[in-house]
Design a protein around this motif. Sequence first.
Motif, PDB file in Angstrom:
ATOM      1  N   PHE A 282      -1.312   6.271  14.176  1.00 52.20           N
ATOM      2  CA  PHE A 282      -1.065   4.958  13.566  1.00 52.20           C
ATOM      3  C   PHE A 282      -0.727   3.923  14.638  1.00 52.20           C
ATOM      4  O   PHE A 282      -1.237   2.791  14.614  1.00 52.20           O
ATOM      5  N   LYS A 286      -3.484   1.473  14.263  1.00 54.92           N
ATOM      6  CA  LYS A 286      -2.916   0.581  13.239  1.00 54.92           C
ATOM      7  C   LYS A 286      -3.583   0.769  11.873  1.00 54.92           C
ATOM      8  O   LYS A 286      -3.470  -0.092  10.992  1.00 54.92           O
ATOM      9  N   PRO A 288      -3.991   1.820   8.135  1.00 51.40           N
ATOM     10  CA  PRO A 288      -3.029   2.066   7.056  1.00 51.40           C
ATOM     11  C   PRO A 288      -3.058   3.487   6.508  1.00 51.40           C
ATOM     12  O   PRO A 288      -2.047   3.974   6.009  1.00 51.40           O
ATOM     13  N   ARG A 289      -4.208   4.163   6.588  1.00 44.93           N
ATOM     14  CA  ARG A 289      -4.276   5.509   6.004  1.00 44.93           C
ATOM     15  C   ARG A 289      -3.335   6.481   6.719  1.00 44.93           C
ATOM     16  O   ARG A 289      -2.827   7.420   6.102  1.00 44.93           O
ATOM     17  N   ALA A 291      -0.424   5.543   8.084  1.00 49.41           N
ATOM     18  CA  ALA A 291       0.916   5.182   7.609  1.00 49.41           C
ATOM     19  C   ALA A 291       1.190   5.798   6.247  1.00 49.41           C
ATOM     20  O   ALA A 291       2.314   6.232   5.955  1.00 49.41           O
ATOM     21  N   GLN A 292       0.166   5.865   5.387  1.00 53.90           N
ATOM     22  CA  GLN A 292       0.347   6.457   4.066  1.00 53.90           C
ATOM     23  C   GLN A 292       0.708   7.934   4.168  1.00 53.90           C
ATOM     24  O   GLN A 292       1.617   8.417   3.482  1.00 53.90           O
ATOM     25  N   GLU A 384      -9.424  -1.278  -2.947  1.00 56.79           N
ATOM     26  CA  GLU A 384      -8.056  -1.604  -3.345  1.00 56.79           C
ATOM     27  C   GLU A 384      -7.815  -1.268  -4.815  1.00 56.79           C
ATOM     28  O   GLU A 384      -6.772  -0.687  -5.160  1.00 56.79           O
ATOM     29  N   LEU A 432       7.215   2.565  11.641  1.00 49.76           N
ATOM     30  CA  LEU A 432       6.974   1.899  10.361  1.00 49.76           C
ATOM     31  C   LEU A 432       8.054   0.876  10.020  1.00 49.76           C
ATOM     32  O   LEU A 432       7.953   0.196   8.999  1.00 49.76           O
TER      33      LEU A 432
END
Length: 686
Positions: A282, A286, A288-289, A291-292, A384, A432
């Motif tokens: 991440f 960068k 987002p997947r 971070a999830q 989304e 995060l």
Amino acid sequence: MPNRLEHESSPYLLQHANNPVDWFAWGEEALQVAKDQDRPIFLSIGYSACHWCHVMEHESFESQEIADYLNAHFVCIKVDREERPDLDQIYMNAVQLLTGQGGWPMSVFLTPELKPFFGGTYWPPTASRGMPGFDQVIRAVVDAWSNRREMARQQSDILTERLQSIGTGSAESVEIAPGRVGMAVRQMEQSFDDRHGGFGQAPKFPHTMNVDLLLRNYVETRNEHSLKMALTTLDKMAMGGIYDHLGGGFARYSVDAKWLVPHFEKMLYDNALLVNNYVDAFRLTKLPRYAQVIRETCDYILRDMTDEAGGFHSTEDADSEGEEGKFYVWTPHEIHKLLGDEIVAERFCQVYDVTESGNFEGHSILNLKQPLAHIAEGLGTSEEELAEEMANARQVLFNARCDRVRPGKDDKILASWNGLMIEAFAKAGAALGEPSYLEAASRAAKFVTDKMTDANGRLLHTYRHGKAKLPAYLDDYSYLASAMFALYEATFNENWLDECHRLMQIAIEHFYDQEDGGFFYTADDHEALIARNKDFYDNSIPSGNGMAALVLAKLGKLIGDDELLNLAEATIVAGADVLQKHPIAAGQLLIAYDFLQSPVQQVVLAADASDPSVKDRIAELHSNYLPRTLLAAQFGVTSTSEHLKSLLAGKKPIEGEATIYACQNFQCHAPVSAVSYLSDLAANGK
């Protein structure tokens, strides 16, 4: 009637407390009985989340006939490998020498002097599937002990000599040729699965140290294939059935090459090491997947694996209600009934591969066959909108799953594994900007230092239900020291750096080999066993020597301590033979070697604590992937840490603005504004 194990604290040993086998725990009583009665020892080693350990218990150790024979001819000792990894290391090496392979349950037969003369892993109760029966094995061992004892003892002597030589490591190489990292990367390229990610075929394990090494190699060399191997592996694991799409967290491994069917047990250490991998990915991309995955996995640990006292529990079983994976699998009927909306239910089944025929014994393991963006395009909707719809559906199913019978949990708290998870929470919280993760890391670190430390300041290995016990191993010290270093970089609380230094000083005093370099797995005042090992190879967790060397290198370079750097180098040299011949098998040691040999930057953020922009500057600094940068901070007060005073001396914000002081290779650059420094970082992508 319960046997002696009813008085133990280990959940694994307690699982065997009602066996008709007259089990002893490892200890002086059992060992003395073996000597007094001149009986061989049957040593059975396993762990609570081990499926085949449960199978062998049910088939053999609950059999009155087998138990009677064992009780009549052996001193039977049951060991939890997670409590006694020292015993597990020694006797696993023995089984591998005897049979060419290893695993759990581990079954080893010892002389009363604790020397192994025969062993294996799982045996069925009677001969089947081309394997001898356990009933045959124990009778053959008794026959050998009764009628060919001298031969058995000779075998045990030879095997013990081999174990002792393995434990000290080879001295064939004392120099490390250049290009070891490149060699390891090439070896990974040869075994990399281009289609499914990961290395090798079935069964497939996460290999977290390989991913760590590949990401570091990419930053250094800009080798795009290194990046591809790392990110493809992380993407495919997060899409596969090895990942819990409802509750977060990863299972131990996949039985197939596609990451579809996991061995459903969840281990604290896997999730800690994988969180670190996804944090690095991440920070680098960068995306987002990643971070999830970090959030869902950390939330799983906080929700299901955190003790009320603050530490982290060890494992969750694969089985519930006597069936492997029952807690995790679904049918289309269940999905439709719970979601209600036919269109949403159909879409969920399509997205997560839930079919009438199933993908696992008539049921379906949730997994993503394609990235959500591709599926959304095929459905004619936006990513989304589909993501939101699936998130809502997953929450409904998660709530319903909470009413199912959960798999069993081993709630003991291990210092070493907690170290790995503390580091993961520290890095996740910093990357995060999530205060709850930093709080979890700090709380667990305080728990270990307060509740798992004896009166002399020495660590204890395991804790359960208010009681800590067993002298700590090298992993406990090196993993926790690494965690304390990560906590310092995440919070800039100097107490954590001081604790890192303290732990490593104890490790040096009691575990370090002053003659040949490197660290023994057990302390100099540990119980005497038939061998004293040094581990340089990674297993499912990093090698203790690899982790110790990296912590010494980081600490030495940050605070300018040549003695620590020399110890790091000597530890790596002690494992030179491993790095020369099998660098891919010693990823943690290789990372330490690469870090020690490379130019490393020390970056100090100097700022006024009352400056409202400081939090933003820290968050920006922590958002970058900087594998060769060490971070420190000075917030307008004199350092209280003796170890940081030299580094932080004279560093203060210039003209009231947050300022970066960067040094490398014994040279310090001119101080620059933090805004300017961070802008350059973002522009360079490093």
